[in-house]
Design an enzyme around this catalytic site. Structure first.
Site, PDB file in Angstrom:
ATOM      1  N   THR A 564       0.810  -1.218   0.000  1.00  0.00           N
ATOM      2  CA  THR A 564       0.000   0.000   0.000  1.00  0.00           C
ATOM      3  C   THR A 564       0.844   1.270   0.000  1.00  0.00           C
ATOM      4  O   THR A 564       0.331   2.357  -0.249  1.00  0.00           O
ATOM      5  CB  THR A 564      -0.944   0.027   1.221  1.00  0.00           C
ATOM      6  OG1 THR A 564      -0.198  -0.283   2.413  1.00  0.00           O
ATOM      7  CG2 THR A 564      -2.043  -1.011   1.070  1.00  0.00           C
ATOM      8  N   GLU A 566       3.284   4.097  -1.332  1.00  0.00           N
ATOM      9  CA  GLU A 566       3.438   4.686  -2.671  1.00  0.00           C
ATOM     10  C   GLU A 566       2.315   4.247  -3.612  1.00  0.00           C
ATOM     11  O   GLU A 566       2.521   4.095  -4.811  1.00  0.00           O
ATOM     12  CB  GLU A 566       4.799   4.323  -3.275  1.00  0.00           C
ATOM     13  CG  GLU A 566       5.966   5.094  -2.698  1.00  0.00           C
ATOM     14  CD  GLU A 566       6.016   6.539  -3.185  1.00  0.00           C
ATOM     15  OE1 GLU A 566       5.877   6.780  -4.389  1.00  0.00           O
ATOM     16  OE2 GLU A 566       6.181   7.427  -2.356  1.00  0.00           O
ATOM     17  N   ASP A 568      -1.774   2.071  -3.315  1.00  0.00           N
ATOM     18  CA  ASP A 568      -2.340   0.747  -3.100  1.00  0.00           C
ATOM     19  C   ASP A 568      -2.164  -0.092  -4.368  1.00  0.00           C
ATOM     20  O   ASP A 568      -2.432   0.362  -5.475  1.00  0.00           O
ATOM     21  CB  ASP A 568      -3.824   0.891  -2.752  1.00  0.00           C
ATOM     22  CG  ASP A 568      -4.476  -0.443  -2.483  1.00  0.00           C
ATOM     23  OD1 ASP A 568      -4.751  -1.166  -3.461  1.00  0.00           O
ATOM     24  OD2 ASP A 568      -4.717  -0.761  -1.315  1.00  0.00           O
TER      25      ASP A 568
END
Length: 770
Positions: A564, A566, A568
């Protein structure tokens, strides 16, 4: 050990060295069990008091032996055992007696020592001669009268250093600089630290990296910078072998905070901030995500309203759900933040822009109008001080706007070289694409560390065997090979794909939109692969893999956030699918969509059927391992899924369904399409790198890895290929047979292939991998 250096040739300690080594290396003991053993040892009569103190220090759960310490113990044991005729045949108690006699020039064990060794051996569950075999495997004689139960792994059939250099590519020197630095004591792994102690340690480690100049990588020379953005990602990748809290702290400070100012700011911002950021004199935050919006950055609600009268921006959090949340460096160390907010001038909102906002004074006090809360304990990465930040009408100067892509005049007039708000937003976010490439690279590094630990342990750990015969190494079981070695091959494939994309990024070889989609895809599916690999490695090491000292459990907890972090992964996979669909948009405008789809699908099908005997049921190994043929299968699957996705979307839109709702309705298909695209890209890039090598043993083993990666990936999706007429039943069975055999062939090179990751033992840190 960090603070204690004992003389390993102390004759009083010698009989207990095997027990000390095995207690840590076997990795099955809990802290309570170790403390109980130490208390029992203290109570024994007739044991030298200095020896008792040394024994307790070596078995201190709060300060376990470092990898060099473990090596030193083993070297001492093996050096003396070489004087014995057949040490591997001896019961552990007898071995301790013989070892002591050899080390004391004939003076054997006292009665008290003999009883202690036997009692502690039973207490540790180390009975028979199996523990002795593990200790002396490297020095066991191989005479005709000796049964070698724990054979030495054969010499690698290829040049490990050559593969390592090839894997490191053009950045081998900078990677080696980082590896050398990580051997320093400040970076040694430590257990049992509180969260506050972890944060202090990671802060000190980050400062050490900055002192060595790695915080200034990619910055302009006039601010002390050197190297390229690709070099920075290479450093980030090596840190991924070590502690992911340190990697995250390093990435937040120098990659996100510093990178945002470098890439979104202009010269005045560079001059004001970059030198202090690179030296870690100004710790900072990257304040993008909000509690209510997560990955939907375009809809965030923090505002930055320009006041022409005062020439300032008022940064404001309108409600609790608009707080900046999960922000690294926020809870403790950050003094400034790059804050993403909706820019408002003269009553008009111009979309998301970035601002530099001070949040703490030099003494650490929170500034007026700023509210910071600690996010508290997390599942992992507890060395990073994540927190939430809220702003109550905080005023910042006009120059705080990072104005590379847009500017606000003194009177509030807004100007931008990019007229479209939507395009301006994606240009702003796209300038930070290096972060996703870095996370992809670090994810693969974490997988490499896990595989190194699990494969080394699987080679030396023995279990079961024929009645009356020697036990077998775990890695000699086909089931164990299937658990680890296809994942090893895929990790190699992802590594080379990521390295090629780093070059694309550094050398600007791809259009920006394609680079963004590629980075998103590698980050998503690379981190999914890493988490799957780490979990499998943990299970493959049994109870030893569950102990924190052996790193796999903490590594799993730390790497989990990459799914998740940078962005999802599910959202990023959909981004990849949208990008692929946009490539067809011109065709959609010029031709009936259904006709285009049918044309593309039929053309792809015909191409594959003409070129690939697998389609008509061939199960011959030469056919299944033909690189051009299996590459064509990967391409066909991607094209087929993409065409079908477009058709499903078109059908819904023709029915009057809103395009957003239509896409949400086919999300699972979109993710499958993105996976097929990334798997094709990874395979193509890996195969291209392998094909560039000259013939020789290095090329041979990497060819084998490429085949194992490709065919195990096909095997995992063989149901889909059979449903779509691309694999016959006999070909499907042939895949399984060849994957099993390839894994068995790779097994003989498994340890050297992990050695080629070039991870120092101090960085691996797991006793079971020493």
């Amino acid at each position: 050990m960090a603070t204690i250096r004992l003389e390993l040739d102390d004759p009083h300690l010698l009989p207990f060295l095997p027990l000390i080594y095995l207690a840590w290396a076997d990795g099955e003991l809990t802290e309570d069990e170790i403390n109980s053993i130490c208390a029992e040892f203290d109570a024994l009569d007739g044991i030298d008091q200095a020896c008792k103190e040394a024994f307790n220090r070596w078995l201190d759960p709060s300060d376990p032996p470092s990898p060099p310490d473990m090596k030193a113990i083993l070297r001492q044991i093996q050096a003396i055992s070489e004087r014995l005729p057949s040490p591997e045949t001896l019961d552990l108690g007898v071995f301790a007696a013989e070892l002591t006699s050899a080390g004391r020039d004939g003076a054997g064990l006292t009665d008290a020592e003999r009883k202690a060794v036997q009692r502690l051996g039973d207490r540790l569950g180390m009975v028979g001669n199996e523990p002795t075999r593990a200790l002396v495997a490297r020095s066991a004689p191989t005479s005709a009268n000796t049964v070698v139960v724990a054979p030495v792994e054969p010499a690698p059939p290829f040049d490990v250093r050559a593969v390592a250099r090839w894997r490191d590519g053009g950045r081998a020197d900078i990677r080696e600089q980082v590896r050398s630095l990580l051997r320093e004591p400040v970076f040694h792994h430590r257990l049992g630290l509180s969260i506050s102690e972890q944060r202090v340690l990671v802060y000190e480690q980050t400062k050490r990296l900055a002192e060595a100049g790695f915080g200034r990588l990619g910055m302009p020379e006039q601010y002390g910078g050197w190297g390229t953005a690709g070099d920075f990602i290479a450093v980030f990748s090596v840190l991924g072998h070590h502690d992911l809290s340190l990697l995250t702290k390093f990435g937040v400070q120098f990659g996100l905070f510093g990178g945002a100012i470098l890439r979104l700011g202009t010269e005045r911002h560079h001059a004001a901030y970059l030198a202090e950021i690179g030296s870690f004199a100004l710790p900072g935050c990257f304040a993008m995500s909000e509690t209510d919006h997560g990955s939907n950055v375009q809809a965030l609600e923090t505002t930055a309203t320009y006041d022409a009268g005062s020439g300032t921006f008022e940064v404001h959090t309108p409600h609790a759900g608009a707080r900046k949340d999960y922000i690294g460096n926020a809870a403790l160390h950050g003094r400034a933040a790059v804050v993403f907010a909706q820019l408002i001038t003269n009553g008009t909102c111009h979309g998301v822009h970035a601002f530099i906002v001070p949040v703490r004074a030099e003494d650490g006090a929170t500034l007026p109008g700023v509210t910071i809360e600690d996010d508290g304990p997390k599942a992992g990465l507890n060395g990073v001080d994540n927190g939430s930040i809220g702003f109550d009408s905080v005023r910042v100067p006009h120059a705080s706007l990072l104005d590379r892509f847009a500017a606000v005049e003194a009177d509030g007039t807004y100007t931008s070289s990019i007229p479209s708000e939507n395009k301006r937003f994606f240009t702003t976010i796209g300038a930070l694409v290096g972060g996703r490439i870095g996370v992809a690279a670090a994810s693969i590094s974490a997988a490499e560390t896990a595989l190194t630990i699990a494969i080394r342990y699987g080679v030396k750990r023995r279990q079961f065997g024929p009645e009356g015969g020697p036990e077998r190494a775990l890695m000699d079981y086909r089931s164990h090979q299937q658990r680890l070695l296809p994942r090893l091959a895929t990790t190699y494939a992802y590594r080379f794909a990521v390295e090629s994309v780093i070059d694309d990024f550094t050398e600007r070889r791809l259009p920006q939109r394609e680079l963004e989609a590629t980075a998103a895809g590698l980050k998503a599916f690379g981190s999914w692969h890493a988490n799957d690999t780490i979990q499998e490695c943990r299970e493959a090491c049994g109870g030893a893999g569950y102990l924190a000292v052996n790193r796999l459990g903490p590594l799993k907890a730390d790497a989990d956030v990459f799914q998740t972090f940078e962005g999802d992964n599910v959202v990023l996979a959909q981004l990849v699918a949208r990008s692929l669909l946009s490539d067809y948009s011109q065709q959609f405008n010029e031709m009936n969509l259904l006709g285009t789809i049918r044309f593309i699908a039929s053309k792809a099908l015909a191409t594959v059927r003409e070129a690939n005997p697998i389609v008509i049921g061939g199960a011959d190994e030469d056919e299944l391992r033909d690189r051009d043929r299996y590459l064509e299968l990967f391409r066909w699957r991607e094209e087929h899924l993409l065409a079908a996705l477009a058709a499903r979307l078109k059908k819904r839109i023709d029915q009057g369904i809103d395009s957003t709702a239509a896409f949400a309705d086919v999300q699972l298909h979109a993710i499958a399409t993105a996976r097929a695209h990334v798997e094709r890209l990874v395979l193509e890039r890996f195969a291209a790198r392998v094909d560039d090598l000259e013939q020789g043993p290095e090329r041979e083993i990497l060819d084998m890895l490429c085949d194992l990666h490709a065919l195990s990936t096909l095997e995992a999706d063989r149901g889909w290929f059979q449903e779509h007429g691309q694999l016959s039943a006999s070909a499907s069975k042939g895949l399984r047979r060849i994957v099993t055999r390839l894994a068995a062939e790779v097994r003989t090179s498994a340890v050297p292939l992990t050695d080629a990751f070039a991870i120092p033992d101090e960085v691996i840190g797991a006793p079971i991998a020493m």
